[in-house]
Design a protein around this motif. Structure first.
Motif, PDB file in Angstrom:
ATOM      1  N   LEU A  41      86.025   5.326  -4.773  1.00  0.00           N
ATOM      2  CA  LEU A  41      85.111   6.080  -5.019  1.00  0.00           C
ATOM      3  C   LEU A  41      85.611   6.457  -6.712  1.00  0.00           C
ATOM      4  N   VAL A  42      84.446   6.163  -7.581  1.00  0.00           N
ATOM      5  CA  VAL A  42      85.039   6.182  -8.978  1.00  0.00           C
ATOM      6  C   VAL A  42      83.968   7.500  -9.521  1.00  0.00           C
ATOM      7  N   VAL A  43      84.458   8.312 -10.247  1.00  0.00           N
ATOM      8  CA  VAL A  43      83.737   9.164 -11.077  1.00  0.00           C
ATOM      9  C   VAL A  43      83.443   8.574 -12.359  1.00  0.00           C
ATOM     10  N   ASP A  44      82.181   8.621 -12.844  1.00  0.00           N
ATOM     11  CA  ASP A  44      81.804   8.155 -14.212  1.00  0.00           C
ATOM     12  C   ASP A  44      81.187   9.387 -14.832  1.00  0.00           C
ATOM     13  N   PRO A  45      81.137   9.299 -16.290  1.00  0.00           N
ATOM     14  CA  PRO A  45      80.493  10.444 -16.909  1.00  0.00           C
ATOM     15  C   PRO A  45      78.755  10.231 -16.649  1.00  0.00           C
ATOM     16  N   ALA A  46      78.157  11.451 -16.806  1.00  0.00           N
ATOM     17  CA  ALA A  46      76.532  11.442 -16.554  1.00  0.00           C
ATOM     18  C   ALA A  46      75.971  10.383 -17.320  1.00  0.00           C
ATOM     19  N   GLY A  47      74.978   9.691 -16.807  1.00  0.00           N
ATOM     20  CA  GLY A  47      74.216   8.783 -17.409  1.00  0.00           C
ATOM     21  C   GLY A  47      74.817   7.369 -17.271  1.00  0.00           C
ATOM     22  N   GLU A  48      76.067   7.163 -16.895  1.00  0.00           N
ATOM     23  CA  GLU A  48      76.537   5.793 -16.921  1.00  0.00           C
ATOM     24  C   GLU A  48      76.264   5.235 -15.614  1.00  0.00           C
ATOM     25  N   ILE A  49      75.435   4.282 -15.496  1.00  0.00           N
ATOM     26  CA  ILE A  49      74.779   3.317 -14.210  1.00  0.00           C
ATOM     27  C   ILE A  49      75.478   2.347 -14.365  1.00  0.00           C
ATOM     28  N   VAL A  50      76.115   1.924 -13.042  1.00  0.00           N
ATOM     29  CA  VAL A  50      76.435   0.402 -12.853  1.00  0.00           C
ATOM     30  C   VAL A  50      75.652  -0.159 -11.697  1.00  0.00           C
ATOM     31  N   PRO A  51      74.839  -1.155 -12.131  1.00  0.00           N
ATOM     32  CA  PRO A  51      73.850  -1.605 -11.288  1.00  0.00           C
ATOM     33  C   PRO A  51      74.435  -2.002  -9.753  1.00  0.00           C
ATOM     34  N   HIS A  52      73.871  -1.164  -9.035  1.00  0.00           N
ATOM     35  CA  HIS A  52      74.106  -1.550  -7.571  1.00  0.00           C
ATOM     36  C   HIS A  52      75.314  -0.765  -6.963  1.00  0.00           C
ATOM     37  N   ARG A  53      76.090  -0.415  -7.785  1.00  0.00           N
ATOM     38  CA  ARG A  53      77.493   0.206  -7.396  1.00  0.00           C
ATOM     39  C   ARG A  53      77.463   1.623  -7.569  1.00  0.00           C
ATOM     40  N   THR A  54      76.723   2.334  -8.630  1.00  0.00           N
ATOM     41  CA  THR A  54      76.497   3.482  -8.516  1.00  0.00           C
ATOM     42  C   THR A  54      75.598   4.083  -7.197  1.00  0.00           C
ATOM     43  N   VAL A  55      76.154   5.070  -6.453  1.00  0.00           N
ATOM     44  CA  VAL A  55      75.678   5.742  -5.487  1.00  0.00           C
ATOM     45  C   VAL A  55      75.054   7.216  -5.657  1.00  0.00           C
ATOM     46  N   TYR A  56      75.359   7.714  -6.967  1.00  0.00           N
ATOM     47  CA  TYR A  56      74.759   8.809  -7.095  1.00  0.00           C
ATOM     48  C   TYR A  56      74.856   9.083  -8.645  1.00  0.00           C
ATOM     49  N   THR A  57      73.764   9.892  -9.177  1.00  0.00           N
ATOM     50  CA  THR A  57      73.834  10.103 -10.641  1.00  0.00           C
ATOM     51  C   THR A  57      72.969  11.480 -10.990  1.00  0.00           C
ATOM     52  N   GLY A  58      73.843  12.252 -11.482  1.00  0.00           N
ATOM     53  CA  GLY A  58      73.097  13.548 -11.924  1.00  0.00           C
ATOM     54  C   GLY A  58      73.497  13.771 -13.611  1.00  0.00           C
ATOM     55  N   GLU A  59      72.851  15.057 -13.661  1.00  0.00           N
ATOM     56  CA  GLU A  59      73.044  15.536 -14.916  1.00  0.00           C
ATOM     57  C   GLU A  59      74.514  15.743 -15.585  1.00  0.00           C
ATOM     58  N   ARG A  60      75.562  15.689 -14.598  1.00  0.00           N
ATOM     59  CA  ARG A  60      76.836  16.164 -15.006  1.00  0.00           C
ATOM     60  C   ARG A  60      77.966  14.988 -14.697  1.00  0.00           C
ATOM     61  N   PHE A  61      77.609  14.324 -13.864  1.00  0.00           N
ATOM     62  CA  PHE A  61      78.525  12.960 -13.596  1.00  0.00           C
ATOM     63  C   PHE A  61      77.868  12.022 -12.394  1.00  0.00           C
ATOM     64  N   ALA A  62      78.372  10.747 -12.462  1.00  0.00           N
ATOM     65  CA  ALA A  62      77.933   9.847 -11.542  1.00  0.00           C
ATOM     66  C   ALA A  62      79.045   9.380 -10.794  1.00  0.00           C
ATOM     67  N   LEU A  63      78.635   8.807  -9.535  1.00  0.00           N
ATOM     68  CA  LEU A  63      79.867   8.308  -8.776  1.00  0.00           C
ATOM     69  C   LEU A  63      79.393   6.939  -8.221  1.00  0.00           C
ATOM     70  N   ARG A  64      80.242   6.194  -8.192  1.00  0.00           N
ATOM     71  CA  ARG A  64      80.020   4.644  -7.691  1.00  0.00           C
ATOM     72  C   ARG A  64      81.110   4.209  -6.701  1.00  0.00           C
ATOM     73  N   ILE A  65      80.960   3.306  -6.075  1.00  0.00           N
ATOM     74  CA  ILE A  65      81.785   2.218  -5.149  1.00  0.00           C
ATOM     75  C   ILE A  65      82.216   1.134  -5.956  1.00  0.00           C
ATOM     76  N   ASP A  66      83.445   0.950  -6.260  1.00  0.00           N
ATOM     77  CA  ASP A  66      83.798  -0.399  -6.959  1.00  0.00           C
ATOM     78  C   ASP A  66      85.285  -0.235  -6.957  1.00  0.00           C
ATOM     79  N   GLU A  67      85.922  -1.341  -7.452  1.00  0.00           N
ATOM     80  CA  GLU A  67      87.561  -1.393  -7.564  1.00  0.00           C
ATOM     81  C   GLU A  67      87.718  -0.267  -8.666  1.00  0.00           C
ATOM     82  N   GLY A  68      89.065   0.153  -8.581  1.00  0.00           N
ATOM     83  CA  GLY A  68      89.459   1.457  -9.265  1.00  0.00           C
ATOM     84  C   GLY A  68      89.540   0.845 -10.973  1.00  0.00           C
ATOM     85  N   ILE A  69      89.231   1.964 -11.641  1.00  0.00           N
ATOM     86  CA  ILE A  69      89.292   1.715 -13.235  1.00  0.00           C
ATOM     87  C   ILE A  69      90.264   2.524 -13.667  1.00  0.00           C
TER      88      ILE A  69
END
Length: 249
Positions: free
Chosen positions: A156-184
């Motif tokens: 589970l990776v926390v991304d900045p708000a507005g950063e969308i990774v196609p098909h791997r982002t599972v939540y997006t909001g005004e404060r952060f986004a979440l995705r399922i991926d290999e670790g960064i």
């Protein structure tokens, strides 16, 4: 015309269309407004996503007097469906727009931002689960598996708000986004574990850094505390969305 790789992703977002009408998979129509729906998702992604939110084995009714496909809210304890807010024609039109989309990235974006599909649960036996987030979890696992990643590789990776990774982002909001991926490297993350199960709380607890200010903000404190108790992934992701909306976060 979509190629075979993108076609599988498009089919993934359509695979549970029968649940919107409260129909069992085996007897549901194979098409909706002329497009194929209710297909089997390859690589076991659907089963693994289900295991993230629901126990294995024969399901049992977990909520008395609630046997519909409309989701119950963890915040209100009531159905999210309201005839005043969601008319039948409005729901059918919005669902139609979701399912007939033929661009895979646009389809992912549409599911991320839809408030219509969040009205439905992924199982009538588990009414707090969310069809919206179950579908997004299926897509994220499928996209990772098709690239050769094993479940044990995923985080589970926390991304900045507005950063969308196609098909791997599972939540997006005004404060952060979440995705399922290999670790960064350098980004907050937490491993999902060796196999899929209702592990949201433990995964959230292990994040290397949290996107909520639970030490200073009372609303973040409540949200964070509850996220540390919820096991089902689709329930937890939907709870974040509902909470942010309810308290204008």
């Amino acid at each position: 015309m979509a190629d075979s790789r993108t076609r599988v992703l498009i089919d993934c977002y359509r695979h549970d269309a029968h649940k919107i009408n409260g129909q069992p998979h085996d007897t549901a129509p194979e098409t909706f407004v002329g497009v194929p729906v209710n297909q089997t998702v390859p690589h076991g992604a659907d089963g693994d996503a289900s295991a993230l939110s629901r126990p294995t084995g024969k399901p049992k009714q977990t909520m008395e007097n609630h046997e519909t496909h409309y989701r119950l809210s963890l915040i209100e304890g009531e159905s999210r469906y309201s005839p005043d807010k969601f008319t039948r024609n409005g729901v059918e039109s919005a669902v139609r727009d979701l399912l007939i989309e033929d661009d895979h990235e646009a389809m992912h974006q549409a599911w991320l931002t839809s408030d219509i599909v969040s009205v439905f649960n992924e199982s009538v036996y588990y009414p707090y689960t969310s069809l919206k987030y179950h579908t997004l979890l299926v897509a994220a696992l499928l996209d990772n598996y098709r690239d050769g990643h094993e479940f044990a590789d995923l985080q589970l990776v926390v991304d900045p708000a507005g950063e969308i990774v196609p098909h791997r982002t599972v939540y997006t909001g005004e404060r952060f986004a979440l995705r399922i991926d290999e670790g960064i490297d350098g980004q907050p993350s937490s491993r999902l574990g060796s196999q899929p199960w209702r592990s949201w709380a433990s995964t959230w607890n292990r994040l290397t850094a949290h996107p909520l200010d639970a030490d200073h903000d009372k609303y973040d404190m409540v949200l964070d505390a509850n996220l540390r108790r919820i096991g089902a992934w689709s329930t937890a992701l939907q709870y974040i969305e509902d909470y942010m909306e309810a308290f204008d976060r």
